[in-house]
Design an enzyme around this catalytic site. Structure first.
Site, PDB file in Angstrom:
ATOM      1  N   GLU A   1       0.961  -1.262  -0.113  1.00  0.00           N
ATOM      2  CA  GLU A   1       0.020  -0.081  -0.016  1.00  0.00           C
ATOM      3  C   GLU A   1       0.921   1.200   0.102  1.00  0.00           C
ATOM      4  O   GLU A   1       1.624   1.347   1.011  1.00  0.00           O
ATOM      5  CB  GLU A   1      -1.007   0.015   1.249  1.00  0.00           C
ATOM      6  CG  GLU A   1      -2.080   0.946   1.152  1.00  0.00           C
ATOM      7  CD  GLU A   1      -1.659   2.249   2.185  1.00  0.00           C
ATOM      8  OE1 GLU A   1      -1.212   3.346   1.805  1.00  0.00           O
ATOM      9  OE2 GLU A   1      -1.764   1.990   3.411  1.00  0.00           O
TER      10      GLU A   1
ATOM     11  N   CYS B   1      -2.189   8.494   3.453  1.00  0.00           N
ATOM     12  CA  CYS B   1      -1.970   8.107   2.195  1.00  0.00           C
ATOM     13  C   CYS B   1      -3.494   8.099   1.496  1.00  0.00           C
ATOM     14  O   CYS B   1      -3.377   7.850   0.227  1.00  0.00           O
ATOM     15  CB  CYS B   1      -1.680   6.356   2.541  1.00  0.00           C
ATOM     16  SG  CYS B   1      -2.791   5.468   3.315  1.00  0.00           S
TER      17      CYS B   1
END
Length: 685
Positions: A259, A298
């Site tokens: 990720e 993120c």
């Protein structure tokens, strides 16, 4: 805290013998040194082997439900000492709201997976995937897919921005799957990860070897990994690329999920003009994503894509909301709503990326790169030379196709505004990001939402449709949830985390198994037709969970269905569908030979045929599943029922459990009339 930050490996706390190569970690607001970090002399290979042996053995002795119960206990232990974690979290630059997202969010993941494990997984160690696949005409050879736990260790390499949530969202599904975890937090905020691990260790709840912590760098870690291990990485795309290229991943069978960087977008619909609820929700969300965790998320909004005619209104609304709602300063000072970045190194990196965006044609329309005056811990306001503070910045690009705005991420309180004229143009801009974790859309026009969503779904792991109906209840653009997939294609890393039980299965191996009904029953803990059945003369409903066994069965007597029964049921229920009441119309139907019995009449009668009416271990019937009607029943036909204990699932924390019964209704010619599962709650004793 100014000493060496310990690791927790092989069941004990460990610190290096020397601090010569230690890295200093500083308070994000004041610059004060709060810890030193080093792994010099740490035997990573031994730590991994401890997980594969001791950890695997302790977790392998537990069922899914027993692990799920422990997850809840972990959550309660952390909740009880949450104030300690909040105090430590403030040193990372996190406000109370930021800490709530990180700490309470991580605890919430534990609670969520505890509940899902007990509701959606069997109280065993094997998970059955999908229906039975018949492989022979006589039913003696079957196929199934099963999941069993991997034999290695789940290695977490986490980012600095969410030291609690980022660890627990990986740990919870791995633990539930039965895999031990080794956590490697990012050094700048690793002391908060150490704090939550210490609480869990001190609780005495952790099975031996199930959780280890490495505080500091891990050189050569991948050289010790092998088939059966899994790596969950959160961080930069460049680091992920180098790790993914390691031979352990390329040819050694180590699973790698990443990720990474994500240039996420939020699109304002053409209908969401100034003054509409959607416009207001869009601006609120944009400012929230710019300022929560100082934009170090993120999932934060990096590209605000708005209709050309709304650009000025959005800029002014963002400027006004920041001025009204955002107070920059030390999180320990009253009234502060946005803290510093995690470190001055991170602050300087964000400023470098802002310069790249400026050189590519962006201009700052809200905020500044100048050092801001901030509210200090003592309540005064002034410069903070040693703090990692930045003002929120909104940049604008006259050329929305400028390459840098779609490739350069300033990982801080920075977003860029781009304009579009058509929905197709907006979708193309979203896609320019090369793959994102999330894109949100603020619109009350279903047609535009559908057009945009279908165009951008291949480029996103998650999409949020924001309008006046869900604006108050929405969890927001930047909030991954345990029951939804977190991850994204392309630049976002191509991995998946969370997503409910999907994440548990990521830590298991799916295997196709072929064999006889008897063998598959033994392997899966689910009775398969054709396996041994026990009709010992004692009604299964008289047996508690302590006595009941898979395959215990009752074969009922028969009951004839008459035309009068069908008409009585029709009048009583109001179900006068023509197939039951009109002979000519029913005969014209390609599925029926004439008037037939109601399917629900047959199911109701079946219950009467197999039930044992006296009080006993069976406490409640709470549902039917997988009901299928296969052969019509005409007046004059007879039915009977075969009822077999198919699956037994005791509840760990209650005095009862669930029994799933295989029910087959057959006619006088032994043809299958209907099949379904009956669900009952049965006492343990």
């Amino acid at each position: 805290m100014t000493g060496m930050l310990p690791s927790y490996v092989e069941g004990d706390w460990w610190t290096p013998a020397t601090a010569a190569a230690a890295t200093e970690v500083r308070d994000a607001s004041t610059g004060e040194v709060i810890a030193r970090v080093s792994t010099e002399g740490l035997d990573l290979g031994a730590a991994l082997e401890h997980a594969r042996t001791v950890g695997q053995a302790s977790l392998g002795a537990l069922t899914f439900h027993q692990r799920a119960v422990l997850l809840k206990k972990f959550a309660l232990a952390l909740t009880e000492r949450k104030a300690e974690l909040y105090a430590v979290s403030a040193r990372t630059g996190a406000t109370k709201t930021d800490s709530w997202v990180d700490i309470d969010g991580g605890i919430g993941v534990l609670f969520s997976y505890s509940g899902k494990g007990r509701r959606e997984l069997p109280n065993g160690t094997v998970y059955v995937d999908g229906p039975v696949e018949p492989l022979s005409k006589d039913g003696s050879f079957l196929g199934r897919h099963i999941y069993t736990r991997l034999t290695g260790v789940a290695v977490q390499i986490n980012a600095f921005n969410f030291p609690v949530w980022g660890s627990l969202e990986k740990f919870a599904p791995a633990f539930l799957a039965g895999m031990p975890t080794l956590v490697k937090p990012a050094t700048p905020t690793g002391y908060l990860a150490e704090a939550f691990v210490r609480i869990l260790v001190e609780s005495g709840l952790l099975p031996d070897g199930s959780l280890q912590l490495v505080s500091g760098s891990v050189p050569g870690l991948f050289d010790h990994l092998r088939l059966g291990d899994i790596v969950g990485f959160t961080g930069s795309a460049s680091t992920a690329e180098s790790l993914r290229a390691h031979p352990a991943v390329q040819t050694g069978g180590v699973r790698f999920t990443g990720e990474t960087d994500s240039i996420n977008a939020s699109v304002l619909g053409t209908d969401a003009v100034e003054g509409t609820p959607e416009f207001d929700a869009y601006v609120r969300q944009l400012v929230t994503e710019m300022t929560t965790k100082a934009g170090q998320k993120c999932t934060a909004i990096r590209r605000a894509i708005v209709p050309t005619g709304s650009a000025d209104a959005v800029i002014e609304a963002v400027r006004a909301r920041i001025a009204d709602k955002v107070v920059l300063g030390d999180p320990r000072a009253d009234g502060v709503t946005m803290g510093p970045l995690a470190s001055t190194v991170q602050r300087d990196e964000v400023l470098r990326q802002v310069r790249k965006l400026t050189e590519a044609g962006g201009r700052i329309v809200v905020g500044t790169t100048d050092a801001p005056a901030v509210r200090q811990g003592d309540g005064t306001t002034g410069p903070a030379a040693d703090g990692a503070f930045l003002s929120p910045m909104l940049m604008q690009f006259d050329d929305p196709a400028a390459d840098a705005v779609h490739t350069v991420e300033a990982f801080g309180p920075v977003s860029s505004l781009l304009t579009y004229d058509t929905t197709a143009e907006a979708a193309a801009l979203v896609a320019r990001g090369g793959g994102s974790l999330v894109t949100s859309m603020a619109t009350h026009d279903p047609l535009q939402a559908v057009e945009l969503a279908t165009a951008i779904a291949p480029f996103n792991g998650r999409m949020l449709l924001l309008d006046r109906d869900d604006a108050r209840s929405s969890t927001g653009h930047g909030s991954p949830l345990p029951n939804l997939v977190h991850g994204g294609p392309g630049r976002a890393g191509g991995g998946e985390e969370l997503g409910g039980i999907r994440a548990v299965l990521h830590h298991m191996q799916r295997t196709a198994v072929q064999g006889s009904p008897e063998m598959l029953t033994a392997l899966t803990g689910v009775w398969h037709a054709g396996a041994a059945a026990n009709s010992d003369g004692r009604h299964p409903f008289r047996k508690s969970l302590a006595e009941l066994r898979i395959g215990d069965q009752i074969v009922s007597s028969s009951r004839e269905v008459t035309l009068d029964d069908i008409e009585t049921f029709a009048r009583f229920t109001g179900d006068t569908f023509y197939a039951h009441m009109d002979e000519e119309a029913a005969a014209a139907n390609p599925f029926f030979p004439g008037r037939v019995a109601h399917g629900y009449l047959l199911v109701s009668w079946a219950a009467g045929l197999f039930v044992d009416p006296e009080p006993g271990p069976v406490l409640a019937n709470y549902g039917l599943e997988n009901l299928r009607f296969l052969t019509p029943v005409s007046p004059g036909d007879s039915i009977r029922v075969d009822l077999t204990a198919k699956q037994i699932t005791p509840r760990e924390t209650d005095g009862y459990g669930e029994v799933r019964w295989d029910a087959i209704i057959r006619n006088q010619d032994d043809e299958t009339v209907a099949t379904y599962d009956v669900l009952t709650m049965v006492s343990k004793e």
